[in-house]
Design a protein around this motif. Structure first.
Motif, mmCIF file in Angstrom:
data_model
loop_
_atom_site.group_PDB
_atom_site.id
_atom_site.type_symbol
_atom_site.label_atom_id
_atom_site.label_comp_id
_atom_site.label_asym_id
_atom_site.label_seq_id
_atom_site.Cartn_x
_atom_site.Cartn_y
_atom_site.Cartn_z
ATOM 1 N N VAL A 97 -19.414 -2.385 67.326
ATOM 2 C CA VAL A 97 -18.769 -3.702 67.374
ATOM 3 C C VAL A 97 -17.495 -3.704 66.543
ATOM 4 O O VAL A 97 -16.489 -4.328 66.909
ATOM 5 C CB VAL A 97 -19.756 -4.780 66.891
ATOM 6 C CG1 VAL A 97 -19.046 -6.101 66.678
ATOM 7 C CG2 VAL A 97 -20.881 -4.966 67.892
ATOM 8 N N HIS A 98 -17.525 -2.993 65.414
ATOM 9 C CA HIS A 98 -16.336 -2.887 64.565
ATOM 10 C C HIS A 98 -15.171 -2.255 65.330
ATOM 11 O O HIS A 98 -14.023 -2.715 65.216
ATOM 12 C CB HIS A 98 -16.663 -2.058 63.325
ATOM 13 C CG HIS A 98 -15.459 -1.606 62.566
ATOM 14 N ND1 HIS A 98 -14.670 -2.459 61.818
ATOM 15 C CD2 HIS A 98 -14.885 -0.366 62.442
ATOM 16 C CE1 HIS A 98 -13.690 -1.778 61.272
ATOM 17 N NE2 HIS A 98 -13.795 -0.505 61.629
ATOM 18 N N LEU A 99 -15.445 -1.232 66.111
ATOM 19 C CA LEU A 99 -14.389 -0.590 66.899
ATOM 20 C C LEU A 99 -13.818 -1.541 67.943
ATOM 21 O O LEU A 99 -12.601 -1.556 68.187
ATOM 22 C CB LEU A 99 -14.928 0.676 67.566
ATOM 23 C CG LEU A 99 -15.285 1.828 66.612
ATOM 24 C CD1 LEU A 99 -15.904 2.990 67.394
ATOM 25 C CD2 LEU A 99 -14.057 2.285 65.836
ATOM 26 N N VAL A 100 -14.695 -2.338 68.561
ATOM 27 C CA VAL A 100 -14.215 -3.341 69.524
ATOM 28 C C VAL A 100 -13.284 -4.330 68.827
ATOM 29 O O VAL A 100 -12.200 -4.661 69.340
ATOM 30 C CB VAL A 100 -15.403 -4.071 70.177
ATOM 31 C CG1 VAL A 100 -14.900 -5.223 71.053
ATOM 32 C CG2 VAL A 100 -16.231 -3.110 71.013
ATOM 33 N N GLY A 101 -13.697 -4.817 67.655
ATOM 34 C CA GLY A 101 -12.845 -5.747 66.921
ATOM 35 C C GLY A 101 -11.551 -5.115 66.460
ATOM 36 O O GLY A 101 -10.500 -5.773 66.458
ATOM 37 N N VAL A 103 -9.869 -2.704 67.960
ATOM 38 C CA VAL A 103 -8.993 -2.648 69.136
ATOM 39 C C VAL A 103 -8.346 -4.013 69.371
ATOM 40 O O VAL A 103 -7.157 -4.110 69.675
ATOM 41 C CB VAL A 103 -9.781 -2.183 70.371
ATOM 42 C CG1 VAL A 103 -8.937 -2.337 71.634
ATOM 43 C CG2 VAL A 103 -10.225 -0.735 70.213
ATOM 44 N N ASP A 104 -9.135 -5.082 69.198
ATOM 45 C CA ASP A 104 -8.592 -6.426 69.400
ATOM 46 C C ASP A 104 -7.564 -6.773 68.324
ATOM 47 O O ASP A 104 -6.588 -7.482 68.599
ATOM 48 C CB ASP A 104 -9.735 -7.444 69.381
ATOM 49 C CG ASP A 104 -9.258 -8.848 69.664
ATOM 50 O OD1 ASP A 104 -8.728 -9.102 70.759
ATOM 51 O OD2 ASP A 104 -9.384 -9.709 68.767
ATOM 52 N N ASP A 105 -7.755 -6.289 67.096
ATOM 53 C CA ASP A 105 -6.774 -6.545 66.035
ATOM 54 C C ASP A 105 -5.450 -5.828 66.306
ATOM 55 O O ASP A 105 -4.380 -6.359 66.001
ATOM 56 C CB ASP A 105 -7.335 -6.077 64.689
ATOM 57 C CG ASP A 105 -8.448 -6.986 64.184
ATOM 58 O OD1 ASP A 105 -8.470 -8.161 64.593
ATOM 59 O OD2 ASP A 105 -9.288 -6.511 63.391
ATOM 60 N N VAL A 106 -5.542 -4.631 66.877
ATOM 61 C CA VAL A 106 -4.327 -3.866 67.149
ATOM 62 C C VAL A 106 -3.645 -4.349 68.421
ATOM 63 O O VAL A 106 -2.428 -4.547 68.471
ATOM 64 C CB VAL A 106 -4.655 -2.362 67.252
ATOM 65 C CG1 VAL A 106 -3.414 -1.564 67.645
ATOM 66 C CG2 VAL A 106 -5.214 -1.846 65.926
ATOM 67 N N ARG A 107 -4.442 -4.557 69.460
ATOM 68 C CA ARG A 107 -3.915 -5.045 70.746
ATOM 69 C C ARG A 107 -4.890 -6.080 71.279
ATOM 70 O O ARG A 107 -5.955 -5.717 71.790
ATOM 71 C CB ARG A 107 -3.753 -3.899 71.734
ATOM 72 C CG ARG A 107 -3.206 -4.333 73.095
ATOM 73 C CD ARG A 107 -2.957 -3.136 73.998
ATOM 74 N NE ARG A 107 -1.926 -2.259 73.450
ATOM 75 C CZ ARG A 107 -1.543 -1.114 74.023
ATOM 76 N NH1 ARG A 107 -2.128 -0.703 75.144
ATOM 77 N NH2 ARG A 107 -0.595 -0.382 73.468
ATOM 78 N N PRO A 108 -4.568 -7.376 71.173
ATOM 79 C CA PRO A 108 -5.526 -8.444 71.501
ATOM 80 C C PRO A 108 -6.143 -8.276 72.887
ATOM 81 O O PRO A 108 -5.458 -7.978 73.873
ATOM 82 C CB PRO A 108 -4.674 -9.717 71.420
ATOM 83 C CG PRO A 108 -3.597 -9.374 70.448
ATOM 84 C CD PRO A 108 -3.291 -7.912 70.671
ATOM 85 N N MET A 109 -7.475 -8.475 72.931
ATOM 86 C CA MET A 109 -8.240 -8.392 74.169
ATOM 87 C C MET A 109 -8.585 -9.811 74.638
ATOM 88 O O MET A 109 -8.585 -10.766 73.855
ATOM 89 C CB MET A 109 -9.548 -7.615 73.937
ATOM 90 C CG MET A 109 -9.376 -6.191 73.442
ATOM 91 S SD MET A 109 -10.983 -5.481 72.940
ATOM 92 C CE MET A 109 -11.922 -5.647 74.458
ATOM 93 N N HIS A 110 -8.904 -9.929 75.921
ATOM 94 C CA HIS A 110 -9.374 -11.212 76.436
ATOM 95 C C HIS A 110 -10.772 -11.473 75.896
ATOM 96 O O HIS A 110 -11.571 -10.562 75.719
ATOM 97 C CB HIS A 110 -9.376 -11.208 77.968
ATOM 98 C CG HIS A 110 -9.475 -12.584 78.562
ATOM 99 N ND1 HIS A 110 -10.659 -13.292 78.621
ATOM 100 C CD2 HIS A 110 -8.529 -13.395 79.112
ATOM 101 C CE1 HIS A 110 -10.448 -14.465 79.187
ATOM 102 N NE2 HIS A 110 -9.156 -14.557 79.488
ATOM 103 N N SER A 227 -12.279 -6.970 63.397
ATOM 104 C CA SER A 227 -12.981 -5.751 62.995
ATOM 105 C C SER A 227 -13.944 -6.021 61.847
ATOM 106 O O SER A 227 -15.035 -5.429 61.785
ATOM 107 C CB SER A 227 -11.973 -4.676 62.585
ATOM 108 O OG SER A 227 -11.189 -5.114 61.478
ATOM 109 N N GLY A 228 -13.586 -6.934 60.948
ATOM 110 C CA GLY A 228 -14.449 -7.253 59.817
ATOM 111 C C GLY A 228 -15.465 -8.327 60.119
ATOM 112 O O GLY A 228 -16.648 -8.205 59.762
ATOM 113 N N SER A 229 -15.048 -9.407 60.779
ATOM 114 C CA SER A 229 -15.976 -10.507 61.048
ATOM 115 C C SER A 229 -17.070 -10.088 62.024
ATOM 116 O O SER A 229 -18.242 -10.453 61.847
ATOM 117 C CB SER A 229 -15.213 -11.717 61.599
ATOM 118 O OG SER A 229 -14.549 -11.402 62.813
ATOM 119 N N LEU A 230 -16.728 -9.308 63.045
ATOM 120 C CA LEU A 230 -17.746 -8.838 63.985
ATOM 121 C C LEU A 230 -18.712 -7.860 63.308
ATOM 122 O O LEU A 230 -19.921 -7.890 63.559
ATOM 123 C CB LEU A 230 -17.088 -8.187 65.197
ATOM 124 C CG LEU A 230 -16.229 -9.095 66.081
ATOM 125 C CD1 LEU A 230 -15.645 -8.312 67.258
ATOM 126 C CD2 LEU A 230 -17.049 -10.275 66.607
#
Length: 574
Positions: A97-101, A103-110, A227-230
């Protein structure tokens, strides 16, 4: 104490290592994020006014890894052997889950893709063996959830708690502080249940959070980011289940829910609000609990401290459930009352409207009775062949309803020479002649709402209107009967006016004299002679119009019924 609790040095050393490593790594990660441009920009939904690095979760994950490695090196793997498989499953899912977050921090995901990734990871955790398959309910006993429902429950738990921490991460130090209080409660639960491994991971994660909070409390110089909250949310969801495995299942679910009360409540309110408004569930807004407190005038620091106090109270409540399940009902009742009062003070308009609808639903019998009376009156009026009797029926009906005043007004052109003589068919005049008026005693029209329903000729020209007043100061201001009035009663009265009204062709002064001489008020209190139409007092709602209106040369003609008289049940109120 060390002989009875040999794991205490393990906890203390793990805590110290985690705090120190987190402080150092947060400083390094913050500097790297600034150089790399990985910052959270300012915006209308943001509280901060300057761009802030947003990959603080990396520092927490690295500090946990460093601390776990040091503990294993110092004490050996056997100290974490208790439920080692469950711990490995939770940590593995949290890293994913941290990796998913990240990725979203670097390039926002839907949002939907992040949600789908969380569901897949939670399913993997279930398959790995961390699951809830039975539920102990009061007065029911043990309920076997089965594989399908157990999987849904487990996935909903992990995804719900993970997103709860992501949603409250909108204020400096809020998500990290809420996680710290929840981790404290879960550490106590795990240590009392003898789960050394879960307690060690919990205290290390708490230490990493403390080191990070040194940079994250208001004014924050670095944010958790997704990345941190998730990561924190997933770890808390997993540790909450692991730490309560020796308790009855109802307690195992109640303790983490109470401990994580703030993020759970905020998420529940957000979903409910957006559902009631017809807004997409994943659409962001500025109506979270911390946003509402900020809008009430509290500073960001004060809001964080207030919510810390709430988290501390919820954490203490969770600790009360550890040893004695008899406290469950009392604790949950007190928490429920407190939550209800808090939500009421936050003034969420969606829930106020929902309460109004529920309250109105309880009064449906009263609404049905009002509508039935109106429809029955409409049927009676349709059988009448005299306007005097029509007005008598209107008076009897409105006397039973909640309206304060009622008038039938007709245009001067219709009263004097028949419809169609005035080409200005679209004007809405307040100087139309009231041919029938009724009101209750001691009514102040200035405080009333005015509702005007038009009477139309077959050609489509307005010939008058039915004007109603209702007191706007009442606690129960309802227009639920307007459908029956607008569709049934208005149409019947309109037909009777077109069929039975006899226009006056006399000189206006003669008509006024007839009005002054002929009619008496038939009120509920006493009878008085009707004042001359030209001397009629000005209504409070008409004062802005001045003396005399435009149209039809401002002539004051007295309306006449088929029996030749003006039909006022009362003079319009002054």
């Amino acid at each position: 104490m060390l002989s009875q609790k040999p794991e205490i040095p393990l906890y203390l050393i793990g805590l110290v290592i985690a705090v120190c490593s987190s402080t150092a790594l947060t400083f390094v990660v913050r500097a790297f994020a600034r150089r790399a441009g990985l910052v959270d920009p300012c915006g209308e939904r943001k509280v901060h006014v300057n761009p802030v690095p947003r990959i603080g979760g990396v520092a927490i994950v690295l500090s946990v890894a460093v601390s776990m490695t040091a503990i294993i090196g110092l004490f050996g793997q056997h100290m974490l052997a208790t439920n080692a498989r469950g711990l490995a499953t939770v940590i593995g899912g949290a890293l994913a889950v941290h990796l998913v977050g990240l990725v979203d921090d670097v390039r926002p995901m839907h949002a939907r893709w992040k949600f789908l990734a969380q569901v897949v990871i939670a399913c993997g955790v279930y398959i790995a063996g961390l699951r809830v398959t039975t539920l102990s309910l009061p007065f029911v006993g043990i309920v076997d959830l089965g594989r399908a429902i157990g999987m849904l429950f487990t996935v909903a738990w992990f995804v719900g708690i993970t997103n709860a921490f992501n949603l409250i991460d909108g204020l400096d130090g809020l998500a990290a502080g809420a996680a710290l209080f929840a981790l404290t409660t879960m550490f106590v639960v795990a240590s009392l249940n003898g789960l050394v491994g879960a307690a060690t991971v919990t205290i290390i994660l708490a230490g990493a959070t403390v080191g990070f909070l040194c940079f994250n409390f208001h004014p924050a110089s670095i944010f958790l980011g997704d990345s941190g909250s998730l990561f924190l949310g997933f770890m808390l969801a997993g540790i909450g289940l692991l730490g309560s495995q020796k308790s009855p299942t109802v307690i195992a679910v109640a303790i983490p829910i109470v401990s994580l009360g703030l993020p759970v409540l905020d998420t529940t309110l957000a979903v409910a609000r957006r559902f009631l408004r017809g807004q997409p569930i994943f659409r962001a807004d500025r109506a979270h609990i911390h946003h509402r407190l900020l809008s009430l005038g509290h500073s960001p620091r004060r809001v964080a401290l207030l919510l810390y106090c709430a988290c501390a109270l919820l954490g203490l409540s969770g600790m009360l459930l550890v040893n004695d399940s008899a406290y469950v009902a009392v604790v949950l009742l007190v928490i429920g009352l407190g939550v209800g009062l808090a939500v009421q003070r936050l003034r969420y308009y969606e829930f106020e409207e929902l309460a109004r609808l529920v309250k109105r639903g309880v009064r449906q019998r009263k609404v049905i009775g009002r509508n039935v009376r109106i429809r029955e009156a409409s049927m009676r009026v349709s059988d009448l062949t005299d306007l005097d009797h029509v007005f008598d029926a209107l008076e009897a009906m409105f006397a039973q309803d909640e309206f304060e005043c009622a008038e039938v007004r007709l245009r001067r052109s219709f009263v004097g020479a028949g419809a169609g003589t005035n080409v200005d068919g679209y004007r809405r005049l307040d100087d139309d002649l009231p041919v029938w008026a009724w009101h209750r005693s001691n009514v102040t029209l200035a405080a009333c709402w005015e509702i005007r329903l038009p009477f139309l000729a077959p050609s489509g020209e307005r010939i008058g209107s039915l004007v109603l007043w209702q007191d706007g100061r009442a606690d129960d201001v309802s227009l639920t009967d307007m459908h029956a009035i607008a569709h049934d009663l208005r149409g019947v009265v309109e037909q009777k006016l077109l069929a039975l009204w006899e226009p006056s062709h006399e000189h206006p002064d003669a008509a006024v004299a007839m009005a002054a001489a002929g009619e008496k008020r038939r009120g509920t209190e006493h009878q008085v002679l009707l004042p001359r139409a030209s001397e009629r007092g000005t209504l409070a709602i008409e004062k802005d119009l001045g003396a005399g209106g435009k149209g039809d040369a401002g002539v004051n003609r007295s309306p006449r019924t088929s029996s030749g008289g003006l039909r006022h049940r009362s003079a319009p109120l002054s």
